[in-house]
Design a protein around this motif. Structure first.
Motif, short mmCIF file in Angstrom:
data_model
loop_
_atom_site.label_atom_id
_atom_site.label_comp_id
_atom_site.label_asym_id
_atom_site.label_seq_id
_atom_site.Cartn_x
_atom_site.Cartn_y
_atom_site.Cartn_z
N GLY A 78 7.71 -10.29 8.88
CA GLY A 78 8.21 -9.72 7.64
C GLY A 78 7.47 -8.50 7.13
O GLY A 78 7.89 -7.88 6.15
N PHE A 79 6.38 -8.15 7.79
CA PHE A 79 5.59 -6.98 7.40
C PHE A 79 6.35 -5.70 7.80
O PHE A 79 7.08 -5.68 8.79
N ALA A 80 6.17 -4.61 7.03
CA ALA A 80 6.87 -3.37 7.34
C ALA A 80 6.01 -2.15 7.03
O ALA A 80 5.29 -2.13 6.03
N VAL A 81 6.10 -1.14 7.91
CA VAL A 81 5.47 0.16 7.70
C VAL A 81 6.57 1.21 7.69
O VAL A 81 7.41 1.25 8.60
N VAL A 82 6.57 2.04 6.66
CA VAL A 82 7.51 3.16 6.59
C VAL A 82 6.71 4.45 6.53
O VAL A 82 5.99 4.69 5.56
N ASN A 83 6.80 5.25 7.57
CA ASN A 83 6.09 6.53 7.65
C ASN A 83 7.02 7.65 7.20
O ASN A 83 8.17 7.74 7.64
N VAL A 84 6.52 8.52 6.34
CA VAL A 84 7.32 9.65 5.85
C VAL A 84 7.15 10.83 6.81
O VAL A 84 6.04 11.36 6.98
N ALA A 85 8.24 11.24 7.44
CA ALA A 85 8.26 12.39 8.34
C ALA A 85 8.85 13.58 7.57
O ALA A 85 8.46 13.83 6.42
N ILE B 237 0.85 -1.19 0.00
CA ILE B 237 0.00 0.00 0.00
C ILE B 237 0.89 1.23 0.00
O ILE B 237 1.83 1.32 0.79
N ILE B 238 0.58 2.19 -0.85
CA ILE B 238 1.29 3.47 -0.88
C ILE B 238 0.26 4.58 -0.69
O ILE B 238 -0.59 4.81 -1.55
N THR B 239 0.31 5.27 0.44
CA THR B 239 -0.58 6.43 0.62
C THR B 239 0.08 7.66 -0.01
O THR B 239 1.30 7.72 -0.13
N GLY B 240 -0.75 8.62 -0.41
CA GLY B 240 -0.20 9.76 -1.14
C GLY B 240 0.39 9.31 -2.46
O GLY B 240 1.33 9.91 -2.98
N GLY B 241 -0.19 8.25 -3.02
CA GLY B 241 0.41 7.60 -4.17
C GLY B 241 0.10 8.21 -5.51
O GLY B 241 0.56 7.71 -6.54
N ALA B 242 -0.65 9.29 -5.54
CA ALA B 242 -1.04 9.90 -6.82
C ALA B 242 0.07 10.76 -7.41
O ALA B 242 0.00 11.13 -8.58
N ARG B 243 1.07 11.08 -6.61
CA ARG B 243 2.09 12.04 -7.08
C ARG B 243 3.34 11.94 -6.20
O ARG B 243 3.38 11.23 -5.22
N GLY B 244 4.34 12.75 -6.55
CA GLY B 244 5.51 12.97 -5.71
C GLY B 244 6.22 11.73 -5.23
O GLY B 244 6.40 10.76 -5.97
N MET B 245 6.64 11.77 -3.97
CA MET B 245 7.40 10.66 -3.38
C MET B 245 6.61 9.37 -3.39
O MET B 245 7.17 8.29 -3.58
N GLY B 246 5.30 9.48 -3.14
CA GLY B 246 4.48 8.28 -3.10
C GLY B 246 4.48 7.55 -4.43
O GLY B 246 4.71 6.34 -4.49
N LEU B 247 4.23 8.28 -5.51
CA LEU B 247 4.20 7.67 -6.84
C LEU B 247 5.59 7.16 -7.23
O LEU B 247 5.72 6.07 -7.79
N VAL C 157 3.91 2.05 2.68
CA VAL C 157 4.68 3.29 2.69
C VAL C 157 3.69 4.42 2.80
O VAL C 157 2.90 4.66 1.88
N HIS C 158 3.71 5.09 3.94
CA HIS C 158 2.74 6.15 4.22
C HIS C 158 3.36 7.50 3.88
O HIS C 158 4.05 8.12 4.68
N ALA C 159 3.10 7.95 2.64
CA ALA C 159 3.71 9.19 2.14
C ALA C 159 2.75 10.36 2.10
O ALA C 159 3.15 11.48 1.77
N ALA C 160 1.47 10.14 2.42
CA ALA C 160 0.48 11.22 2.35
C ALA C 160 0.75 12.27 3.42
O ALA C 160 1.12 11.95 4.55
N GLY C 161 0.56 13.53 3.05
CA GLY C 161 0.75 14.61 4.01
C GLY C 161 0.58 15.96 3.34
O GLY C 161 0.53 16.05 2.10
N VAL C 162 0.48 16.99 4.16
CA VAL C 162 0.37 18.37 3.65
C VAL C 162 1.35 19.26 4.40
O VAL C 162 1.77 18.95 5.51
N SER C 163 1.68 20.38 3.77
CA SER C 163 2.67 21.32 4.32
C SER C 163 2.02 22.67 4.63
O SER C 163 0.84 22.89 4.33
N PRO C 164 2.76 23.60 5.24
CA PRO C 164 2.16 24.86 5.71
C PRO C 164 1.45 25.70 4.67
O PRO C 164 0.46 26.36 4.98
N HIS C 165 1.93 25.70 3.42
CA HIS C 165 1.28 26.51 2.39
C HIS C 165 0.13 25.77 1.71
O HIS C 165 -0.50 26.30 0.79
N MET C 166 -0.17 24.56 2.19
CA MET C 166 -1.23 23.76 1.59
C MET C 166 -2.47 23.67 2.46
O MET C 166 -3.55 23.32 1.97
#
Length: 281
Positions: free
Chosen positions: A120-127, A7-17, A83-92
């Protein structure tokens, strides 16, 4: 050959894609984001290079919608990584939205992942490097513990901390607070995942050439590169390789830590430079 699923969150663009494209070499990819058209385009991009993918539109701030993503992945079979890449920044977004998406969203994704975690399962959160660029006194770590017991109190305390410097700066403060939580929470949950033989960790990117990175270019992301050993924005495929590796079975003893990938930015900054950057932002 049957592929594992990721599973890739935020997968429509950027780091996720970018990460999805790397992991598609040996995983069936389940993308999730809030934009169905961009998700559909992302699936076509992955399939054009020989990968297999599908998408589920979901708002990660709603636990039921996150659970639906995991249900779809379960149907695909062999769910092995998130891979949990979804997120927003201050100008968003506003401070409230930043806390809800970056912090509460991470709780939702992580809790859903824990229900299916096994050997063997793994979660990677994008900080973010932002988590390491503010004084510790600005980070309400005592409030973080409410994440597992009382979400309303958790939200309220994080927003109060973000508003200490005034409403105008609340979003700018909410972002590093939310990302510091991602780092803290990934470490805090390591034992729960470890009990099942699974791993969880976070990765903190510096300034990268993504849609979000360019939105924040004038808000500090561009200035950061002046302090970096590599004086440029990182490329999405560079962070994608790290995220994919961390999510793979190869670093099987890697868990409960944060990995900073910032082109040597933090190495080139002292307290004076951090204060200077904060004033300019």
């Amino acid at each position: 050959m049957t592929k594992d699923t990721a599973i890739i969150t935020g997968g429509a663009r950027g780091m996720g894609l970018a990460t999805a494209k790397v992991m598609a070499a040996d995983h069936h990819i389940v993308l999730t984001d809030v934009d169905d058209k961009k998700l559909a385009t992302a699936v076509k991009e992955i399939e054009s290079t020989g990968g297999t993918a599908e998408f589920v539109v979901a708002d990660i701030t709603a636990r039921a919608e996150v659970d639906a993503v995991f249900a779809a992945a379960a149907t695909a079979g062999g769910l092995r990584a998130v891979v949990h890449a979804a997120g927003v920044s201050p100008h968003m977004a506003s401070a409230e939205k930043i806390i809800e998406i970056n912090a509460v969203g991470t709780i939702n994704v992580t809790e859903s992942a824990l229900t299916v975690a096994d050997e063997g399962f793994a979660v990677v959160n994008v900080a973010s490097i932002a988590a390491q660029m503010v004084p510790g006194i600005m980070i309400p770590k005592r409030a973080f513990r409410h994440a597992s017991t009382d979400l309303d109190t958790f939200r309220r305390k994080l927003l109060a901390a973000a508003g200490r410097t005034g409403r105008k700066m609340a979003a700018a403060q909410a972002y590093p607070i939310s990302k510091a939580f991602v780092v803290w929470y990934s470490a805090d949950q390591a034992a729960r995942f470890g009990a099942t033989g699974a791993r969880i960790l976070s990765v903190s990117p510096g300034s990268f050439d993504t849609e979000m990175g360019r939105i924040e270019e004038q808000g500090g992301a561009g200035k950061l590169t002046e302090f970096a050993a590599l004086k440029r924005f990182g490329r999405p495929e560079e962070i994608a390789e790290l995220l994919a590796f961390c999510a793979s079975a190869k670093p099987g003893y890697l868990t409960g830590v944060d990995i900073l990938c910032d082109g040597g930015t933090k190495a080139g900054m002292g307290l004076k430079e951090m204060i200077q950057l904060a004033r300019q932002a």
